[in-house]
Design a protein around this motif. Structure first.
Motif, mmCIF file in Angstrom:
data_model
loop_
_atom_site.group_PDB
_atom_site.id
_atom_site.type_symbol
_atom_site.label_atom_id
_atom_site.label_comp_id
_atom_site.label_asym_id
_atom_site.label_seq_id
_atom_site.Cartn_x
_atom_site.Cartn_y
_atom_site.Cartn_z
ATOM 1 N N SER A 229 0.836 -1.194 0.000
ATOM 2 C CA SER A 229 0.000 0.000 0.000
ATOM 3 C C SER A 229 0.874 1.248 0.000
ATOM 4 O O SER A 229 2.048 1.213 0.402
ATOM 5 C CB SER A 229 -0.932 0.010 1.216
ATOM 6 O OG SER A 229 -0.183 0.086 2.411
ATOM 7 N N ALA A 230 0.313 2.334 -0.487
ATOM 8 C CA ALA A 230 0.993 3.625 -0.474
ATOM 9 C C ALA A 230 -0.029 4.683 -0.096
ATOM 10 O O ALA A 230 -1.181 4.627 -0.532
ATOM 11 C CB ALA A 230 1.610 3.934 -1.829
ATOM 12 N N VAL B 120 -6.641 1.529 3.655
ATOM 13 C CA VAL B 120 -6.442 0.460 2.683
ATOM 14 C C VAL B 120 -5.400 -0.505 3.230
ATOM 15 O O VAL B 120 -4.666 -0.185 4.152
ATOM 16 C CB VAL B 120 -5.989 1.005 1.313
ATOM 17 C CG1 VAL B 120 -7.008 1.979 0.751
ATOM 18 C CG2 VAL B 120 -4.617 1.662 1.432
ATOM 19 N N GLY B 121 -5.351 -1.688 2.628
ATOM 20 C CA GLY B 121 -4.358 -2.670 3.051
ATOM 21 C C GLY B 121 -4.751 -3.314 4.368
ATOM 22 O O GLY B 121 -5.906 -3.284 4.778
ATOM 23 N N LEU C 53 -3.606 3.999 -1.849
ATOM 24 C CA LEU C 53 -3.825 2.942 -2.834
ATOM 25 C C LEU C 53 -3.292 1.641 -2.238
ATOM 26 O O LEU C 53 -2.174 1.612 -1.708
ATOM 27 C CB LEU C 53 -3.087 3.282 -4.134
ATOM 28 C CG LEU C 53 -3.377 2.424 -5.356
ATOM 29 C CD1 LEU C 53 -4.836 2.557 -5.776
ATOM 30 C CD2 LEU C 53 -2.463 2.843 -6.510
ATOM 31 N N GLY C 54 -4.086 0.594 -2.313
ATOM 32 C CA GLY C 54 -3.650 -0.686 -1.765
ATOM 33 C C GLY C 54 -3.897 -1.811 -2.765
ATOM 34 O O GLY C 54 -4.869 -1.769 -3.538
#
Lengths: 432, 71
Positions: A154-155, B63-64, A172-173
């Motif tokens: 992820s970022a 996310v993640g 974003l992942g």
């Protein structure tokens, strides 16, 4: 001295604004913030139990960077509903391996009692200070269990403006998961077969990818209030069936069509493996606010979720931290309600959903996973925390979870029993 | 409900973030650990994992975080 103190407070508040940052950030330079916990989770009626130790550690690096690490071990055991409903007759099922069988008495919900797994999950985030007002966080996670592997990256980029009262975040992942279940992947919509016969199986392994995008804004409203608003969009592509879930094929009397299926092919049982779409688009709108009330703190969030499987849900979560002299009590209430997936069904009817001559399923998708049914969940909890020194805290949490399928279309006598679970957790956080 | 949520979102962002906020010397309460958006980090991690395995929906906070064969 005073200026230095203010500068430190500003820095901490800026960290608090960022969802990409660490959970704890009070340690001095070259020290680790450590949060450790053990969770025990137990469902009633002999269903799933879990023992889950976890440890998080994070520290500031040079130039404003930060690293955060997480290790979680999850040991599960117990029984899980196999997707077939209770029936007025006894039902016999084959275990996933195909080597043995189990029988559920009339009137009881069929449970697969071979559920047992241990999961290890590792996560790491590295947050880099790009300039005075922006940060980039890169993350990686890996988890492995007996039949499932997940690898993700992820970022997240966060930028402060408006005198650091507003933070915009974009994330974003990407995850790549694979499943290799006991006995291999069942063939979609093909019957469960008696032990001793060749099982309906496909490949050993299936995969899926999960891509998520999030944009969020965090705003300091006033001296006591922070508000966060996120919108997220995600796509899951690939195998999304639960390989252990089946659906009962019933005859005109509403009973498992045992004789008919055995006539189609010797050894076939009147249960077919589920089939879900191989694509799912998910969206979330999430709002959270934290407000300081002189001594106490109130923390509220609401999430609205919707997807192209026709599921939508509302989640309300409220925590009230009641500050005592040095310790605190924190009651928690969570309420969740969801609609059913468009392909969720309790049974498949022989003659309409299933061809009466060939036994082939004639609908596009179907699942009787109770998690895809219309349902609601209520959680009530209480946490008590007490400082154990300048930089450490011991806390204990107990919660009860009650989940009920609220679908009125369940045939009489086949109702899905409510799920009641208990959470007990102990945390110890310290600086090392 | 979706419309209400969207209006809320527009309201938050559209009322002018610049009119909100505090001066640097007014952040004493905001700097407390209990005021962090994710103050109970491991509690939140556990909860996300539990509800992911028991409900059809998840996400919203970030996310993640890692996949799981539990759902």
């Amino acid at each position: 001295m005073q200026l230095k103190k203010i500068k430190g407070q500003i820095s901490l508040a800026a960290c608090a604004l960022l969802q990409v940052t660490s959970p704890t950030a009070q340690a001095e330079d070259n020290q680790w913030d450590v949060d450790s916990a053990v969770l025990f989770y137990s469902e009633g009626d002999g269903r799933v139990s879990a023992f889950e130790p976890a440890i998080y550690a994070g520290r500031d690096l040079e130039d404003g960077d930060r690293i955060d690490l997480r290790v979680v071990v999850d040991a599960l055991t117990g029984a899980s509903p196999n997707g077939a409903h209770a029936s007025s007759v006894a039902q016999t099922f084959t275990t996933p391996s195909g080597n043995s069988s189990y029988t559920t008495k009339a009137g009881e919900t069929p449970l697969d009692e071979t559920f047992r797994d241990t999961r290890v999950s590792l996560g790491a985030d590295w947050t880099m200070e790009m300039d005075r007002l922006s940060r980039l966080a890169l993350g990686a996670n890996f988890s492995k269990e007996y039949d499932y592997t997940s690898l993700g990256i992820s970022a997240s980029y966060a930028h402060d403006f408006n005198n650091r009262n507003t933070t915009l975040t974009t994330s974003l992942g990407f995850n790549s998961d694979s499943i290799s279940p006991e006995g291999s992947i069942p063939s979609e919509f093909m019957p469960m077969v008696n032990k001793g016969f060749a099982q309906n199986r496909e490949s050993d392994t299936e995969t899926k990818t999960i891509t998520d995008f999030l944009v969020g804004i965090t705003q300091i409203v006033d001296r006591k209030t922070i508000v966060q608003l996120n919108y997220s969009f995600g796509i899951t592509d690939g195998y999304q069936n639960d390989p252990f879930k089946i659906i009962t094929v019933v005859d005109a009397a509403g009973l498992p069509a045992t004789g008919a299926f055995d006539a189609f092919n010797t050894g076939d049982l009147p249960y077919v493996y589920e089939k879900r779409p191989d694509s799912r688009q998910r969206q979330n709108l999430y709002v959270k606010t934290v407000r300081h009330l002189e001594e106490d703190v109130i923390n509220f969030s609401y999430r609205y979720y919707w997807d192209d499987w026709d599921i939508n849900s509302h989640t309300f979560d409220l925590k009230y931290r009641y500050q005592m002299e040095s310790s605190y009590l924190q009651p928690h209430i969570r309420y969740y309600m969801q609609s059913a997936a468009e392909f969720h069904t309790h049974n498949l009817a022989l003659g309409t959903d299933v061809n009466q001559t060939t036994g082939k399923v004639q609908v596009d998708y179907a699942s009787n996973d109770y998690r895809l049914a219309e349902s609601e969940t209520l959680t009530l909890g209480l946490k008590y925390g007490i400082p154990m020194g300048d930089n450490s805290e011991l806390s204990m949490r107990a919660e009860i979870i009650s989940q009920a399928v609220t679908d009125d279309n369940v045939p009489a006598g086949e109702e899905i029993p409510d799920l009641d679970a208990v959470i007990l957790q102990v945390n110890y956080s310290f600086v090392w | 409900m979706r419309i209400i949520c969207l209006l809320f979102a527009i309201g938050i962002s559209g009322t002018g973030c610049s009119s909100m906020g505090v001066e640097p010397w007014e952040r004493d309460l905001l700097a407390k650990k209990s005021m962090r958006l994710n103050a109970d980090y491991l509690d939140n991690y556990y909860d996300e994992h539990i509800y992911f395995s028991k409900e059809a929906t998840s996400g919203g906070q970030g996310v993640g975080g890692g996949g799981c064969g539990c759902n």
